[in-house]
Design a protein around this motif. Structure first.
Motif, short mmCIF file in Angstrom:
data_model
loop_
_atom_site.label_atom_id
_atom_site.label_comp_id
_atom_site.label_asym_id
_atom_site.label_seq_id
_atom_site.Cartn_x
_atom_site.Cartn_y
_atom_site.Cartn_z
N VAL A 250 -11.64 -0.56 -0.37
CA VAL A 250 -10.61 0.19 0.36
C VAL A 250 -10.92 1.68 0.33
O VAL A 250 -10.73 2.38 1.33
CB VAL A 250 -9.22 -0.10 -0.21
CG1 VAL A 250 -8.18 0.80 0.46
CG2 VAL A 250 -8.85 -1.56 -0.01
N SER A 251 -11.38 2.19 -0.82
CA SER A 251 -11.75 3.60 -0.90
C SER A 251 -12.83 3.93 0.11
O SER A 251 -12.77 4.96 0.80
CB SER A 251 -12.23 3.95 -2.31
OG SER A 251 -11.19 3.77 -3.25
N ILE A 258 -11.42 4.23 8.45
CA ILE A 258 -11.08 2.91 9.00
C ILE A 258 -9.59 2.64 8.80
O ILE A 258 -9.09 2.64 7.67
CB ILE A 258 -11.91 1.81 8.32
CG1 ILE A 258 -13.40 2.03 8.59
CG2 ILE A 258 -11.47 0.43 8.82
CD1 ILE A 258 -14.31 1.03 7.88
N ALA A 259 -8.87 2.43 9.87
CA ALA A 259 -7.43 2.15 9.79
C ALA A 259 -7.21 0.73 9.30
O ALA A 259 -7.98 -0.18 9.64
CB ALA A 259 -6.79 2.34 11.16
N PRO A 260 -6.17 0.51 8.49
CA PRO A 260 -5.93 -0.83 7.94
C PRO A 260 -5.62 -1.89 8.99
O PRO A 260 -5.89 -3.07 8.77
CB PRO A 260 -4.74 -0.61 7.00
CG PRO A 260 -4.08 0.64 7.50
CD PRO A 260 -5.19 1.50 8.01
N SER A 262 -6.92 -1.95 12.08
CA SER A 262 -7.93 -1.89 13.13
C SER A 262 -8.87 -3.09 13.05
O SER A 262 -8.90 -3.82 12.06
CB SER A 262 -8.74 -0.60 13.01
OG SER A 262 -9.51 -0.61 11.82
N ASP A 263 -9.65 -3.26 14.10
CA ASP A 263 -10.65 -4.33 14.10
C ASP A 263 -11.69 -4.11 13.00
O ASP A 263 -12.18 -5.06 12.39
CB ASP A 263 -11.35 -4.39 15.46
CG ASP A 263 -10.42 -4.88 16.57
OD1 ASP A 263 -9.42 -5.54 16.22
OD2 ASP A 263 -10.70 -4.60 17.74
N ARG A 264 -12.01 -2.84 12.73
CA ARG A 264 -12.97 -2.54 11.66
C ARG A 264 -12.40 -2.85 10.29
O ARG A 264 -13.14 -3.11 9.34
CB ARG A 264 -13.40 -1.08 11.74
CG ARG A 264 -14.18 -0.71 12.99
CD ARG A 264 -14.45 0.77 13.02
NE ARG A 264 -15.30 1.19 11.90
CZ ARG A 264 -15.42 2.44 11.49
NH1 ARG A 264 -14.73 3.41 12.10
NH2 ARG A 264 -16.21 2.75 10.49
N GLY A 265 -11.07 -2.77 10.18
CA GLY A 265 -10.43 -3.05 8.90
C GLY A 265 -10.29 -4.53 8.61
O GLY A 265 -10.15 -4.94 7.45
N ALA A 266 -10.34 -5.35 9.67
CA ALA A 266 -10.15 -6.80 9.51
C ALA A 266 -11.16 -7.44 8.56
O ALA A 266 -10.77 -8.19 7.65
CB ALA A 266 -10.18 -7.48 10.88
N PRO A 267 -12.47 -7.20 8.71
CA PRO A 267 -13.43 -7.83 7.79
C PRO A 267 -13.22 -7.43 6.33
O PRO A 267 -13.44 -8.24 5.43
CB PRO A 267 -14.79 -7.33 8.30
CG PRO A 267 -14.56 -6.92 9.71
CD PRO A 267 -13.15 -6.40 9.75
N VAL A 268 -12.77 -6.19 6.11
CA VAL A 268 -12.55 -5.72 4.74
C VAL A 268 -11.44 -6.51 4.09
O VAL A 268 -11.58 -7.05 2.99
CB VAL A 268 -12.20 -4.21 4.73
CG1 VAL A 268 -11.92 -3.74 3.30
CG2 VAL A 268 -13.32 -3.40 5.35
N TRP A 329 -2.94 1.20 1.93
CA TRP A 329 -3.89 0.65 2.89
C TRP A 329 -3.87 -0.88 2.82
O TRP A 329 -3.85 -1.56 3.85
CB TRP A 329 -5.29 1.17 2.57
CG TRP A 329 -6.30 0.99 3.66
CD1 TRP A 329 -6.70 1.91 4.57
CD2 TRP A 329 -7.06 -0.20 3.95
NE1 TRP A 329 -7.65 1.40 5.42
CE2 TRP A 329 -7.90 0.08 5.06
CE3 TRP A 329 -7.11 -1.48 3.40
CZ2 TRP A 329 -8.77 -0.84 5.61
CZ3 TRP A 329 -7.98 -2.42 3.94
CH2 TRP A 329 -8.80 -2.10 5.03
N LEU A 330 -3.87 -1.41 1.61
CA LEU A 330 -3.86 -2.86 1.43
C LEU A 330 -2.61 -3.50 2.04
O LEU A 330 -2.69 -4.50 2.74
CB LEU A 330 -3.96 -3.21 -0.06
CG LEU A 330 -5.34 -3.08 -0.70
CD1 LEU A 330 -5.23 -3.16 -2.21
CD2 LEU A 330 -6.26 -4.20 -0.19
N VAL A 331 -1.47 -2.89 1.76
CA VAL A 331 -0.22 -3.44 2.27
C VAL A 331 -0.21 -3.43 3.79
O VAL A 331 0.16 -4.42 4.43
CB VAL A 331 1.00 -2.67 1.71
CG1 VAL A 331 2.28 -3.10 2.41
CG2 VAL A 331 1.12 -2.88 0.20
N GLN A 332 -0.62 -2.31 4.39
CA GLN A 332 -0.65 -2.23 5.85
C GLN A 332 -1.59 -3.26 6.45
O GLN A 332 -1.29 -3.90 7.46
CB GLN A 332 -1.07 -0.83 6.28
CG GLN A 332 0.02 0.21 6.20
CD GLN A 332 -0.43 1.53 6.79
OE1 GLN A 332 -0.89 2.43 6.09
NE2 GLN A 332 -0.31 1.64 8.10
#
Length: 343
Positions: A250-251, A258-260, A262-268, A329-332
């Motif tokens: 997340v850091s 990367i927004a939580p 967003s499509d980029r945030g999905a794999p994370v 970030w995790l919660v969002q």
């Protein structure tokens, strides 16, 4: 140049760039007295007078007053001594001007009202001791400890001038958790003497924040929970390995912008949900995501996260990855409809 050469005021003016009127004033004041007079009574000056005028002009351009210059020319003070003292004074002026510039930029950026502009100016003019007292009042009022009736900078109103509802803890304090108080005090925000525009803006926002009663209650609840040695259940799983990975991932995502949701945030978030689900022997479905979100929400408060971010900015600290507020970030990400129900 012949040392016996004599110059009229007009010639001195041409050589030094000073006006005839200015040279006459210095002459009448005794700063640069005439060496002699012509048969017709006109003032004449020698090479030493010329050098004195050139030094006088230089020192005046550097901002020295005439009385100090007189002492330098009379050799009561050395140029080095005067330069050192004047340099210190110029440093102070520069810091004041930089601070004013920063306040003006913050005002322009925020579209501040006249009242807010005046208050921001006052906040940035506080001495280091006064700034420290504001934060001490916040800590004492939030976590208990010292009697908070002494108020802030103005004991009759509390806080700086009562505008923020008083940084004086009069709403009531609770028994302080020593660990919580130590953690907050160890990171006391202190505006430097030559702050950047960003630090000034952060300082003003931080003081507004610590003067808010609702924020104090949030800070007391969240910080007390964390500092009292009460980790979240989810943090203790498998010796905390998934949680450490979550902080790291997340850091990195936050640093990369990367927004939580967003499509980029999905794999994370998908990868993290899968790893936590394996530890709990659960299915990484919507229900499990909701459970994870509730776990992280227990110790997450956006305003508390903002407080720590402002402290880092004001103090000019480098962001420490392990202290980055990852819970928000995790919660969002876990609550994002775009990610809901991903396998």
């Amino acid at each position: 140049m012949d040392v016996t050469t004599l110059y009229s005021i007009g010639e001195l003016s041409r050589r030094t760039g000073l006006s005839v009127r200015t040279i006459r004033f210095y002459s009448d004041s005794g700063v640069v007295a005439p060496t002699t007079r012509s048969p017709a009574g006109y003032r004449l000056y020698d090479r030493d007078a010329l050098l004195r005028l050139e030094l006088l002009r230089t020192l005046r351009e550097l901002g020295l007053d005439l009385a100090t210059i007189q002492r330098v020319l009379d050799r009561e003070l050395s140029v080095a001594e005067v330069a050192a003292a004047h340099a210190d004074a110029v440093d102070v002026k520069i810091r004041v001007l930089q601070l004013r510039r920063s306040v003006l930029r913050v005002v322009a950026g925020r579209g501040s009202s006249p009242e807010e502009t005046h208050l921001m100016h006052r906040l940035t003019q506080l001495s280091a001791e006064e700034r420290r007292r504001l934060i001490d009042d916040f800590v004492d009022g939030t976590f208990g400890g010292l009697d908070s009736t002494h108020g802030g900078l103005d004991s009759t109103r509390g806080g700086v001038d009562g505008t923020f509802g008083g940084v004086d803890g009069t709403f009531g304090a609770v028994d302080a958790d020593p660990a919580a108080v130590s953690m907050v005090r160890a990171a006391t925000p202190d505006l430097p003497d030559d702050p950047s525009d960003e630090q000034v803006a952060a300082w003003v926002e931080l003081i507004e924040l610590v003067g808010d009663e609702d924020f104090r209650a949030r800070m007391r609840r969240t910080t007390g929970h964390r500092a009292a040695g009460c980790p979240l259940d989810i943090e203790t799983v498998a010796d905390g390995q998934p949680m450490e990975l979550a902080r790291q991932r997340v850091s990195e995502a936050m640093e990369s912008g990367i927004a939580p949701d967003s499509d980029r945030g999905a794999p994370v978030i998908d990868d993290l949900v899968r790893r936590f689900a394996e530890v709990y022997a659960r299915t990484p479905d919507t229900e499990f995501r909701d459970w994870m979100a509730r776990q992280f929400e227990e110790a997450h408060d956006p305003r508390v996260d903002r407080y720590w971010r402002l402290v880092w900015i004001v103090n000019g600290w480098q962001v420490v990855p392990n202290l980055v507020p990852v819970y928000g970030w995790l919660v969002q990400a876990l609550r994002s409809p775009a990610h809901d129900g991903r396998p």
